[in-house]
Design a protein around this motif. Structure first.
Motif, short mmCIF file in Angstrom:
data_model
loop_
_atom_site.label_atom_id
_atom_site.label_comp_id
_atom_site.label_asym_id
_atom_site.label_seq_id
_atom_site.Cartn_x
_atom_site.Cartn_y
_atom_site.Cartn_z
N VAL A 1 0.83 -1.21 0.00
CA VAL A 1 0.00 0.00 0.00
C VAL A 1 0.86 1.26 0.00
CG1 VAL A 1 -1.68 1.31 1.33
CG2 VAL A 1 -1.96 -1.16 1.08
N LEU A 2 1.95 1.26 0.82
CA LEU A 2 2.81 2.44 0.87
C LEU A 2 3.52 2.67 -0.45
CD1 LEU A 2 4.37 2.12 4.44
CD2 LEU A 2 2.68 3.79 3.66
N ALA A 3 3.97 1.58 -1.07
CA ALA A 3 4.63 1.72 -2.37
C ALA A 3 3.66 2.28 -3.40
CB ALA A 3 5.17 0.36 -2.83
N ALA A 4 2.44 1.76 -3.41
CA ALA A 4 1.44 2.25 -4.36
C ALA A 4 1.08 3.71 -4.07
CB ALA A 4 0.20 1.37 -4.30
N ALA A 5 0.92 4.02 -2.77
CA ALA A 5 0.56 5.40 -2.42
C ALA A 5 1.68 6.36 -2.78
CB ALA A 5 0.26 5.48 -0.92
N GLY A 6 2.95 5.94 -2.55
CA GLY A 6 4.08 6.80 -2.90
C GLY A 6 4.15 7.04 -4.39
N ALA A 7 3.97 5.95 -5.15
CA ALA A 7 4.00 6.10 -6.62
C ALA A 7 2.87 7.00 -7.09
CB ALA A 7 3.91 4.73 -7.27
N THR A 8 1.70 6.84 -6.51
CA THR A 8 0.56 7.67 -6.89
C THR A 8 0.82 9.14 -6.59
OG1 THR A 8 -0.94 5.84 -6.43
CG2 THR A 8 -1.90 8.04 -6.51
N ARG A 9 1.44 9.38 -5.44
CA ARG A 9 1.69 10.78 -5.04
C ARG A 9 2.67 11.45 -6.00
NH1 ARG A 9 1.30 14.29 -0.94
NH2 ARG A 9 3.07 15.66 -0.51
N PHE A 10 3.78 10.75 -6.29
CA PHE A 10 4.81 11.38 -7.11
C PHE A 10 4.45 11.40 -8.59
CE2 PHE A 10 7.37 10.31 -3.35
CZ PHE A 10 7.98 11.54 -3.14
N ALA A 11 3.87 10.31 -9.08
CA ALA A 11 3.57 10.24 -10.51
C ALA A 11 2.29 10.99 -10.85
CB ALA A 11 3.46 8.79 -10.96
N GLY A 12 1.32 11.00 -9.94
CA GLY A 12 0.05 11.64 -10.25
C GLY A 12 -0.01 13.11 -9.91
N ARG A 13 0.94 13.56 -9.08
CA ARG A 13 0.87 14.96 -8.65
C ARG A 13 1.06 15.92 -9.82
NH1 ARG A 13 5.19 16.65 -4.26
NH2 ARG A 13 6.50 15.91 -5.97
N ARG A 14 2.04 15.60 -10.70
CA ARG A 14 2.31 16.52 -11.81
C ARG A 14 1.13 16.60 -12.77
NH1 ARG A 14 7.61 15.12 -14.64
NH2 ARG A 14 8.43 16.05 -12.72
N ALA A 15 0.54 15.41 -13.07
CA ALA A 15 -0.60 15.41 -13.99
C ALA A 15 -1.77 16.18 -13.40
CB ALA A 15 -1.01 13.98 -14.31
N ALA A 16 -1.93 16.11 -12.09
CA ALA A 16 -3.06 16.79 -11.46
C ALA A 16 -2.85 18.30 -11.36
CB ALA A 16 -3.29 16.21 -10.07
N ARG A 17 -1.58 18.73 -11.24
CA ARG A 17 -1.32 20.16 -11.03
C ARG A 17 -1.06 20.92 -12.32
NH1 ARG A 17 2.70 20.48 -5.74
NH2 ARG A 17 1.17 19.78 -4.20
N THR A 18 -0.60 20.23 -13.37
CA THR A 18 -0.22 20.94 -14.59
C THR A 18 -1.46 21.55 -15.25
OG1 THR A 18 1.52 19.31 -14.88
CG2 THR A 18 1.01 20.71 -16.76
N GLU A 19 -1.27 22.75 -15.83
CA GLU A 19 -2.37 23.42 -16.52
C GLU A 19 -2.78 22.59 -17.74
OE1 GLU A 19 -4.09 26.00 -15.52
OE2 GLU A 19 -2.86 25.97 -13.71
N PRO A 20 -4.06 22.63 -18.13
CA PRO A 20 -4.56 21.74 -19.19
C PRO A 20 -3.77 21.80 -20.49
CG PRO A 20 -6.38 22.81 -18.06
CD PRO A 20 -5.14 23.43 -17.50
N VAL A 21 -3.49 23.02 -21.01
CA VAL A 21 -2.78 23.12 -22.29
C VAL A 21 -1.37 22.57 -22.16
CG1 VAL A 21 -1.91 24.70 -24.05
CG2 VAL A 21 -4.16 25.09 -23.01
N ALA A 22 -0.70 22.92 -21.07
CA ALA A 22 0.66 22.42 -20.86
C ALA A 22 0.65 20.92 -20.67
CB ALA A 22 1.29 23.10 -19.65
N ALA A 23 -0.38 20.41 -20.01
CA ALA A 23 -0.46 18.97 -19.77
C ALA A 23 -0.61 18.20 -21.07
CB ALA A 23 -1.63 18.66 -18.85
N LEU A 24 -1.44 18.74 -22.00
CA LEU A 24 -1.59 18.07 -23.29
C LEU A 24 -0.28 18.06 -24.06
CD1 LEU A 24 -5.06 19.46 -24.41
CD2 LEU A 24 -4.49 17.06 -23.98
N ALA A 25 0.44 19.18 -24.02
CA ALA A 25 1.72 19.23 -24.73
C ALA A 25 2.72 18.27 -24.10
CB ALA A 25 2.27 20.66 -24.68
N GLU A 26 2.76 18.22 -22.78
CA GLU A 26 3.70 17.34 -22.09
C GLU A 26 3.38 15.88 -22.34
OE1 GLU A 26 5.02 16.27 -17.54
OE2 GLU A 26 4.22 18.27 -17.99
N SER A 27 2.10 15.53 -22.43
CA SER A 27 1.73 14.14 -22.67
C SER A 27 2.19 13.69 -24.03
CB SER A 27 0.21 13.97 -22.54
OG SER A 27 -0.45 14.63 -23.60
N ALA A 28 2.25 14.62 -24.99
CA ALA A 28 2.73 14.25 -26.32
C ALA A 28 4.23 14.06 -26.33
CB ALA A 28 2.32 15.33 -27.33
N ALA A 29 4.95 14.92 -25.59
CA ALA A 29 6.41 14.82 -25.57
C ALA A 29 6.88 13.73 -24.64
CB ALA A 29 7.01 16.16 -25.16
#
Length: 836
Positions: free
Chosen positions: A362-390
């Motif tokens: 659970v801790l490993a999953a929670a840690g991965a979720t926090r670090f990997a999901g934080r950027r996707a959740a905080r990035t502005e929509p237009v920047a997020a679309l561009a970053e997902s392509a790159a």
């Protein structure tokens, strides 16, 4: 968000299965290692022969913080004192000693050894008379039914029994049968007085039977108050330890083994779960960006990701409980079958290892979720679309600091192994985890390292691979983060497998060669009946063609020193033959003085203990007996055979059987084969004696060295297997996600063969980068361990081990990329692009 999370899971079956498998298998392995740890800490044994006694008083099985390896017997008068304690109905003294029944002059072939006891202890199993009567005189014996059947004995007949190296004739007064489904060793019952005399006058244990209406716990407390520190009082499932002298000495081995591998497993599982889940979230970056674009808030996205993770974590942990228990049982079975732990030890896997496995997952999953999901959740929509392509952003300060932490600790353990640790059983506890920590550190920096190494490989790839190589290099340049996700688990696989397997091969080689050089004897006589009587070695010396003969005894004890007791390997020899039997170049004193309370040791050990010839060395032998022998000789140090050498007549009485089990024989020059024939004839006259050449001693030493090999290989196989599954999960997930890319390439003119060629070159790049990094990581284990063991930077062992590891890793890479790609390209390219 709950409903959205649950509904979207079915559209990501590949990543869902990959993440679930990582969590499920990780939790199962951690639970298994946790069960092994709990078993080692508790070290409980179900009673066999003493099972009818709820309380057992026995000799202390520990000295200071260490465990005794031999039986610590107690004063027979203690039984009378225990019998007078309030609440005690009966106190039955118990003794146990090897008693081998002969048939036609040869020991009976039994699945287990036979032991002699006093008749009063028969009711503790319980045994009851099936025929005849109880023994009354010292010349009478009762045999258990199985032993009597094999010996062809019945009440009134006579049997020969070997006790303490001497053949005694007894009249069979009765046959006993045991009740219950337990299977103690074959038993011979004598009168209590005769059994005590043959056991040396002291007793092993006192079985306590409480009075009616008195609880076992209350009686145990009262008995403890009476005996104080003169003995140990055992209750419950620990009573079996009284029947297994030396068992507690294996606790340290089990705990160290489970701790070293358990900690490595925890790190690997946390990394595997985090990397798999992180990859899954990276692949969903476009989905996250679209959700942000249609109005989802960062908080809602984080909650959705956490919900998905919670569903997977809970499901995987619940399903992993039973397999985790089974894995722990498997590891424990390997330990018992290899002799590390007595089979009577009870395997325990309670709620603690279950909770640890769940928490790690659970801790490993929670840690991965926090670090990997934080950027996707905080990035502005237009920047997020561009970053997902790159998909090229990976660096962050926390990631760098974490990587440096693991790298520094890995290097620190490697340095400690090479400079601080001494050659001993705990050496692997620092050498092994070094490569694991270094692997994790390299994996965290894998995107940057992969990009740099691919740049170095660009010229040869361009020169050798044509168009397919050009496409692969372009993909590697633009998607190095994606490639690093495939490289990281392979680094872990190669680093851990190479480090551990070469560490074991180095240990085997050094132990085998050093022991072979230390033995000078030509032959060895072995006793299977409890040891040789004192006069046998003199008879061997008198045999024509024998130049020298020495008794040989091995045990373990403690050297008392100001900083606390230190473990010591002990061996007993005969002064008359030790120089011709063992390679002990003397630098001070003389081995001829090795008689009575004396000891000889290496120069290094003498400096360590601060003694020289003429000084007294404070010892505690394997049964807890204190001794202060005089140092009579110092010999050249052999770092792989660091024994303290005592007279066999001094050491043997403090071992389990009280007698030496081997006699080393050096043949006279030019004696030829006649001496072998004479020794064989002598062995035939001494019941239970076998003659072999001296290589059998080296073979037995190798067996001792190999005790942990099967356990090591089993645990390493699990770790490597988990890493391999992580590799396959990662590569298959990445490859399936690229189907649209392959479809576009085919629509723009690329053939299937060219796409497969591109993937092959990519696989080679992944394999080369991972091999370089994994080899570098394995060096943090191999180099310091080899330096301590053999003084060489290179390990011992076949290069085939390394080639097999690398080759297996490449097969995984190609199998997990080419096969799903080939299957995906069976569909029309247009359909593949539409499906994306």
């Amino acid at each position: 968000m709950w409903r959205l999370a649950l509904r979207t899971l079915k559209f990501r079956r590949t990543s869902f299965v990959a993440t679930f498998l990582a969590m499920f298998l990780g939790a199962a392995i951690v639970i298994g290692c946790g069960g092994l740890m709990e078993t080692g800490v508790r070290m409980a044994a179900a009673p066999q022969r003493l099972r009818e006694a709820p309380v057992v008083v026995t000799g202390e099985q520990t000295y200071d913080s260490g465990a005794l390896t031999e039986r610590h017997r107690i004063d027979a008068r203690l039984a009378g004192e225990v019998a007078r304690v309030h609440g005690v109905r009966a106190a039955v003294p118990d003794v146990s000693f090897p008693a081998t029944v002969l048939k036609d002059g040869k020991p009976l072939t039994e699945k287990s050894a036979s032991y002699g006891h006093g008749w009063a202890s028969a009711r503790l199993t319980p045994y009851t008379l099936a025929a005849g009567k109880t023994p009354v005189t010292g010349g009478e014996a009762v045999l258990d039914a199985g032993l009597a059947r094999r010996a062809g004995a019945r009440p009134g007949s006579s049997v020969d029994i070997v006790v303490r190296g001497t053949v005694h004739r007894f009249r069979v007064s009765g046959i006993a049968e045991q009740r219950g489904d337990h299977n103690p060793d074959a038993a011979v019952f004598l009168t209590d007085d005769r059994a005590r005399d043959l056991a040396g006058g002291r007793i092993d244990s006192v079985a306590v039977l409480p009075a009616p209406g008195t609880s076992a716990a209350a009686v145990a407390d009262a008995v403890r108050a009476e005996v104080g520190d003169r003995a140990e009082v055992l209750t419950g499932e620990r009573r079996g330890l009284a029947e297994l002298p030396g068992t507690l000495s294996s606790r340290r081995t089990v705990v160290i083994l489970s701790a070293v591998f358990g900690s490595s497993v925890v790190l690997i599982v946390m990394f595997g779960v985090a990397s798999t889940l992180g990859l899954s979230l990276q692949q969903r970056a476009r989905e996250m960006a679209l959700l942000r674009a249609v109005g989802s808030t960062p908080k809602q996205l984080r909650r959705m990701i956490l919900t998905e993770t919670a569903v997977l974590s809970v499901a995987s942990v619940l399903l992993a409980l039973a397999p985790g228990y089974a894995i722990g049982r498997l590891l424990f079975k390997v330990l018992t079958s290899s002799g590390v732990v007595a089979p009577a030890i009870v395997y325990h896997a309670g709620p603690v290892p279950m909770a640890v496995g769940a928490a790690v997952t659970v801790l490993a999953a929670a840690g991965a979720t926090r670090f990997a999901g934080r950027r996707a959740a905080r990035t502005e929509p237009v920047a997020a679309l561009a970053e997902s392509a790159a998909g090229t952003r990976w660096f962050s300060l926390p990631r760098l600091l974490l990587a440096l932490f693991f790298l520094a600790n890995g290097i620190g353990l490697a340095i400690a192994t090479a400079t601080v640790m001494e050659d001993g059983p705990t050496l692997a506890s620092t050498a092994g985890p070094a490569s694991v920590l270094f692997c994790v550190g390299l994996a965290l920096l894998a995107p940057g390292l992969t990009k740099a190494l691919v740049a170095l490989l660009r010229p040869p790839v361009r020169a050798l691979s044509g168009l397919s190589g050009q496409l692969a290099l372009r993909n590697a340049a633009t998607a190095h983060v994606r490639m690093a996700g495939a490289v990281a688990p392979i680094v872990l696989l190669i680093g851990i497998a190479t480090g551990t397997l070469y560490m074991q091969s180095t240990e085997d080689h050094v132990s085998r060669t050093s022991y072979d050089r230390n033995i000078l004897a030509d032959y060895v006589l072995d006793s299977s009946t409890g040891g040789f009587a004192p006069g046998v070695v003199a008879t061997v010396r008198a045999t024509p063609g024998v130049a020298a003969a020495s008794e040989f005894v091995t045990s373990r004890g403690f050297v008392d020193r100001p900083g606390g007791p230190a473990d010591a390997d002990l061996r007993g020899v005969s002064a008359e033959g030790v120089r011709q039997s063992l390679d002990l170049p003397v630098v001070a004193g003389s081995l001829d003085g090795l008689r009575g309370d004396t000891v000889a040791l290496s120069e290094k050990k003498a400096r360590e203990y601060g003694v020289r010839v003429g000084d007294r060395l404070p010892l505690h032998l394997g049964d807890g007996t204190a001794l202060r022998p005089t140092v009579v000789a110092l010999y050249t140090d052999n770092p792989k055979q660091q024994y303290l050498t005592l007279p066999a007549a001094t050491l043997a009485p403090h071992t389990g059987d009280g007698l030496p089990h081997q006699i080393l024989v050096r043949a006279a020059s030019g004696a030829g084969t006649e001496v072998h024939d004479r020794l064989a004839a002598l062995a035939a006259r001494v019941p239970g004696t076998e003659l072999d050449d001296s290589s059998s001693l080296a073979g037995r030493n190798n067996q001792i060295q190999q005790i942990l090999v099967s356990a090591n290989y089993t645990i390493v196989a699990m770790i490597v297997g988990y890493a391999a599954i992580t590799v396959v999960n990662t590569l298959v997930s990445v490859t399936r996600k690229r189907r649209a890319e392959f479809g576009l390439q085919r629509l723009t003119g690329a053939t299937r063969a060219q796409v497969i060629g591109m993937l092959t070159v990519e696989g080679v790049l992944i394999g080369v980068v991972a091999t370089v990094l994994g080899t570098l990581a394995s060096a943090t284990t191999i180099v310091p361990y080899s330096l301590v063991k053999s003084g060489s930077y290179l390990p011992s062992g076949s290069p085939g081990i390394y080639l097999a590891i690398v080759g297996g890793s490449l097969l995984l890479v190609f199998g997990a990329t080419l096969l799903p790609s080939w299957r995906g390209m069976r569909s029309p390219a247009v359909d593949t692009v539409k499906a994306a």
